[in-house]
Scaffold this active site. Structure first.
Site, PDB file in Angstrom:
ATOM      1  N   SER A  15       0.859  -1.186   0.000  1.00  0.00           N
ATOM      2  CA  SER A  15       0.000   0.000   0.000  1.00  0.00           C
ATOM      3  C   SER A  15       0.889   1.229   0.000  1.00  0.00           C
ATOM      4  CB  SER A  15      -0.850  -0.017   1.276  1.00  0.00           C
ATOM      5  OG  SER A  15      -1.501   1.230   1.443  1.00  0.00           O
TER       6      SER A  15
ATOM      7  N   TYR B  68      -1.936  -1.620  10.468  1.00  0.00           N
ATOM      8  CA  TYR B  68      -2.100  -1.848   9.021  1.00  0.00           C
ATOM      9  C   TYR B  68      -0.936  -1.219   8.255  1.00  0.00           C
ATOM     10  CZ  TYR B  68      -3.941  -1.627   4.277  1.00  0.00           C
ATOM     11  OH  TYR B  68      -4.094  -1.759   2.918  1.00  0.00           O
TER      12      TYR B  68
HETATM   13  N1  LIG Z   1      -8.659  -0.685  -1.348  1.00  0.00           N
HETATM   14  C1  LIG Z   1      -7.605   0.035  -1.054  1.00  0.00           C
HETATM   15  O1  LIG Z   1      -7.693   1.250  -0.898  1.00  0.00           O
HETATM   16  C2  LIG Z   1      -6.268  -0.631  -0.894  1.00  0.00           C
HETATM   17  C3  LIG Z   1      -5.125   0.172  -0.904  1.00  0.00           C
HETATM   18  C4  LIG Z   1      -3.885  -0.417  -0.729  1.00  0.00           C
HETATM   19  C5  LIG Z   1      -3.778  -1.781  -0.531  1.00  0.00           C
HETATM   20  N2  LIG Z   1      -4.906  -2.548  -0.529  1.00  0.00           N
HETATM   21  C6  LIG Z   1      -4.749  -3.985  -0.281  1.00  0.00           C
HETATM   22  O2  LIG Z   1      -5.372  -4.727  -1.309  1.00  0.00           O
HETATM   23  C7  LIG Z   1      -5.801  -5.977  -0.800  1.00  0.00           C
HETATM   24  C8  LIG Z   1      -7.263  -6.204  -1.185  1.00  0.00           C
HETATM   25  O3  LIG Z   1      -8.067  -5.213  -0.583  1.00  0.00           O
HETATM   26  P1  LIG Z   1      -9.488  -4.757  -1.163  1.00  0.00           P
HETATM   27  O4  LIG Z   1      -9.507  -3.300  -1.152  1.00  0.00           O
HETATM   28  O5  LIG Z   1      -9.787  -5.485  -2.389  1.00  0.00           O
HETATM   29  O6  LIG Z   1     -10.440  -5.219   0.049  1.00  0.00           O
HETATM   30  P2  LIG Z   1     -11.613  -6.296   0.159  1.00  0.00           P
HETATM   31  O7  LIG Z   1     -12.612  -6.078  -0.906  1.00  0.00           O
HETATM   32  O8  LIG Z   1     -12.043  -6.250   1.600  1.00  0.00           O
HETATM   33  O9  LIG Z   1     -10.891  -7.680  -0.137  1.00  0.00           O
HETATM   34  C9  LIG Z   1     -10.208  -8.393   0.829  1.00  0.00           C
HETATM   35  C10 LIG Z   1     -10.117  -9.835   0.383  1.00  0.00           C
HETATM   36  O10 LIG Z   1      -9.322 -10.563   1.330  1.00  0.00           O
HETATM   37  C11 LIG Z   1     -10.009 -11.737   1.703  1.00  0.00           C
HETATM   38  N3  LIG Z   1      -9.616 -12.074   3.079  1.00  0.00           N
HETATM   39  C12 LIG Z   1      -9.572 -11.282   4.171  1.00  0.00           C
HETATM   40  N4  LIG Z   1      -9.139 -11.977   5.241  1.00  0.00           N
HETATM   41  C13 LIG Z   1      -8.879 -13.226   4.808  1.00  0.00           C
HETATM   42  C14 LIG Z   1      -8.405 -14.413   5.425  1.00  0.00           C
HETATM   43  N5  LIG Z   1      -8.117 -14.468   6.746  1.00  0.00           N
HETATM   44  N6  LIG Z   1      -8.253 -15.522   4.677  1.00  0.00           N
HETATM   45  C15 LIG Z   1      -8.561 -15.513   3.356  1.00  0.00           C
HETATM   46  N7  LIG Z   1      -9.010 -14.424   2.711  1.00  0.00           N
HETATM   47  C16 LIG Z   1      -9.176 -13.301   3.427  1.00  0.00           C
HETATM   48  C17 LIG Z   1     -11.493 -11.399   1.548  1.00  0.00           C
HETATM   49  O11 LIG Z   1     -12.228 -12.564   1.286  1.00  0.00           O
HETATM   50  P3  LIG Z   1     -13.258 -13.274   2.317  1.00  0.00           P
HETATM   51  O12 LIG Z   1     -13.909 -12.195   3.108  1.00  0.00           O
HETATM   52  O13 LIG Z   1     -14.179 -14.012   1.396  1.00  0.00           O
HETATM   53  O14 LIG Z   1     -12.383 -14.163   3.129  1.00  0.00           O
HETATM   54  C18 LIG Z   1     -11.460 -10.536   0.297  1.00  0.00           C
HETATM   55  O15 LIG Z   1     -11.467 -11.340  -0.857  1.00  0.00           O
HETATM   56  C19 LIG Z   1      -5.534  -5.959   0.710  1.00  0.00           C
HETATM   57  O16 LIG Z   1      -4.328  -6.617   0.978  1.00  0.00           O
HETATM   58  C20 LIG Z   1      -5.407  -4.471   0.991  1.00  0.00           C
HETATM   59  O17 LIG Z   1      -4.615  -4.216   2.134  1.00  0.00           O
HETATM   60  C21 LIG Z   1      -6.144  -2.009  -0.716  1.00  0.00           C
END
Ligand SMILES: NC(=O)c1ccc[n+]([C@@H]2O[C@H](COP(=O)([O-])OP(=O)(O)OC[C@H]3O[C@@H](n4cnc5c(N)ncnc54)[C@H](OP(=O)(O)O)[C@@H]3O)[C@@H](O)[C@H]2O)c1
Length: 248
Positions: free
Chosen positions: A137, A150
């Site tokens: 991130s 985080y």
């Molecule tokens: N959105 C942003 O602004 C942003 C910015 C920088 C980095 N990121 C990173 O991008 C990644 C994806 O984030 P997103 O924004 O797409 O959020 P999201 O929609 O909440 O997706 C998170 C994903 O992780 C899975 N997950 C969470 N805990 C888990 C566990 N214990 N075991 C297996 N799967 C798990 C969830 O699936 P289930 O709930 O089905 O398990 C879901 O598919 C993360 O690593 C986040 O830190 C996001």
């Protein structure tokens, strides 16, 4: 990495960036196996999009090893691991609840990807060309006040990615770090409504173009994340911290 003909395991593919990327990779001619904790969501996505799926909780050693065995039994040519799954939970170090959130964040965002990498490395090293994609991130480099653990988990994964890239040098395994800026997903409740964040589709377009244009990329840095990524070295650290924290 090449953009077509891969077999990809993408834990964290049930929503947000992971699902969007899974769809793009599938459209581009890759086989994608998505993973997550919710079997009903996986079943629905399998029916809708034809993904192969596996239930996995990346905080659990046995679950990760079981998922690894299932994925490799069905896809012995698997050559890409995208460690997308993560959580982002607000916390305040000045409150007693802090440690529970911090522990959960470390177990998911740090130990989760490390578990996955440990489980898949032997197999990936035996493939002629393999990729491990880590997901950090902009907040790895510029702190958001409300999410200390985080931010630090993503700094950890940044340095871990930099370090294991050195260990994999000269092997068939490439390490690519995806470094998203704030995006309109539901990573935090309500985040998808924040206008200051980049729409998910725009992000995926730019990130996939960068990946395609730079097969040897080490970090995927879209324009929007560069001010955060480089704030400490470009002399704008304090202003960037103020800018990032003005949205919350
Ligand atoms: N959105 C942003 O602004 C942003 C910015 C920088 C980095 N990121 C990173 O991008 C990644 C994806 O984030 P997103 O924004 O797409 O959020 P999201 O929609 O909440 O997706 C998170 C994903 O992780 C899975 N997950 C969470 N805990 C888990 C566990 N214990 N075991 C297996 N799967 C798990 C969830 O699936 P289930 O709930 O089905 O398990 C879901 O598919 C993360 O690593 C986040 O830190 C996001």
């Amino acid at each position: 990495m090449k953009m077509t003909g891969n077999t990809i395991f993408l834990p964290g593919g049930t929503s947000g960036i992971g699902l969007a990327m899974a769809l793009r990779f599938q459209e581009a001619g890759n086989t994608v196996v998505i993973g997550g904790r919710r079997p009903e969501v996986l079943a629905q996505l399998a029916a809708e999009h034809g993904f192969d799926t596996v239930t996995v909780d990346i905080t659990d050693d046995e679950s990760v090893r079981g998922a690894r065995d299932a994925v490799l039994a069905a896809h012995p040519d698997l050559n890409v691991l995208i460690a997308m799954a993560g959580i982002m939970v607000a916390e305040d170090v000045r409150t007693p609840e802090f440690f529970d959130t911090a522990r959960r964040t470390v177990e998911t965002n740090i130990l989760g990807p490390l578990r996955l990498i440990a489980a898949f490395t032997e197999h990936l090293q035996a493939q002629p060309a393999a990729t491990i994609m880590t997901v950090t991130s902009g907040l790895a480099h510029t702190p958001l006040r409300i999410t200390p653990t985080y931010n630090a988990s993503k700094s950890f994964m940044h340095m871990f990615s930099e370090s294991i890239r050195l260990q994999f040098a000269g092997t068939s395994v490439q390490i690519i770090e995806l470094v998203p800026p704030g995006l309109r997903t539901e990573l935090m409740p309500g985040q998808s409504q924040v206008e200051a964040f980049l729409p998910l589709d725009e992000y995926i377009d730019e990130a996939m173009n960068l990946l395609a244009a730079n097969p040897d990329a080490t970090e995927i840095l879209v324009e929007r994340v560069k001010p955060l990524r480089f704030s400490e070295v470009n002399g704008a650290y304090d202003q960037t911290i103020a800018m990032v924290n003005s949205h919350h």
